[in-house]
Scaffold this motif. Structure first.
Motif, PDB file in Angstrom:
ATOM      1  N   UNK A 135       0.881  -1.270  -0.001  1.00  0.00           N
ATOM      2  CA  UNK A 135      -0.071  -0.028  -0.133  1.00  0.00           C
ATOM      3  C   UNK A 135       0.691   1.694  -0.021  1.00  0.00           C
ATOM      4  N   UNK A 136       1.818   0.801  -0.270  1.00  0.00           N
ATOM      5  CA  UNK A 136       3.122   2.572  -0.850  1.00  0.00           C
ATOM      6  C   UNK A 136       3.059   2.451  -1.961  1.00  0.00           C
ATOM      7  N   UNK A 137       4.461   3.710  -2.795  1.00  0.00           N
ATOM      8  CA  UNK A 137       3.264   3.212  -3.715  1.00  0.00           C
ATOM      9  C   UNK A 137       5.451   3.152  -4.979  1.00  0.00           C
ATOM     10  N   UNK A 138       5.357   3.014  -5.866  1.00  0.00           N
ATOM     11  CA  UNK A 138       6.845   2.408  -6.288  1.00  0.00           C
ATOM     12  C   UNK A 138       7.005   2.973  -7.704  1.00  0.00           C
ATOM     13  N   UNK A 139       7.634   2.944  -8.146  1.00  0.00           N
ATOM     14  CA  UNK A 139       7.843   3.608  -9.666  1.00  0.00           C
ATOM     15  C   UNK A 139       8.770   2.349 -10.812  1.00  0.00           C
ATOM     16  N   UNK A 140       8.382   1.910 -12.141  1.00  0.00           N
ATOM     17  CA  UNK A 140       8.416   1.383 -13.006  1.00  0.00           C
ATOM     18  C   UNK A 140       8.398   1.732 -14.268  1.00  0.00           C
ATOM     19  N   UNK A 141       8.894   1.311 -15.296  1.00  0.00           N
ATOM     20  CA  UNK A 141       8.179   0.853 -16.272  1.00  0.00           C
ATOM     21  C   UNK A 141       6.816   0.359 -16.755  1.00  0.00           C
ATOM     22  N   UNK A 142       6.039   0.916 -17.346  1.00  0.00           N
ATOM     23  CA  UNK A 142       4.375   0.410 -17.231  1.00  0.00           C
ATOM     24  C   UNK A 142       4.267  -0.633 -17.871  1.00  0.00           C
ATOM     25  N   UNK A 143       2.917  -0.646 -18.279  1.00  0.00           N
ATOM     26  CA  UNK A 143       2.995  -1.737 -18.827  1.00  0.00           C
ATOM     27  C   UNK A 143       3.236  -2.174 -20.424  1.00  0.00           C
ATOM     28  N   UNK A 144       3.653  -3.534 -21.212  1.00  0.00           N
ATOM     29  CA  UNK A 144       3.515  -3.099 -22.463  1.00  0.00           C
ATOM     30  C   UNK A 144       5.286  -2.070 -22.769  1.00  0.00           C
TER      31      UNK A 144
END
Length: 65
Positions: free
Chosen positions: A51-60
């Motif tokens: 329930x916290x935030x992460x970041x990464x490359x979007x799906x696809x």
């Protein structure tokens, strides 16, 4: 059957967690500013496990075959 704890470790284990969406977006800005990724290639998302935030490359966002 895999436990929820094992799933959480697998999903969040090596990722840095941010308390807010704004904090995650600020981290994205710093990575882009350092020239490590192109603008618009990363996005922040709320993790359903911690329930916290992460970041990464979007799906696809990976290479197409």
């Amino acid at each position: 059957m895999t436990s929820k704890r094992a799933l959480r470790r697998k999903k969040c284990g090596t990722k840095r967690a941010y308390p807010t969406d704004a904090a995650a977006r600020s981290a994205i800005y710093q990575v882009v500013r350092a020239g490590k990724v192109t603008p618009g290639s990363l996005s922040a998302y709320r993790c359903p496990f911690c329930h916290r935030y992460h970041f990464g490359h979007g799906a696809g966002a990976g290479p197409r075959s």
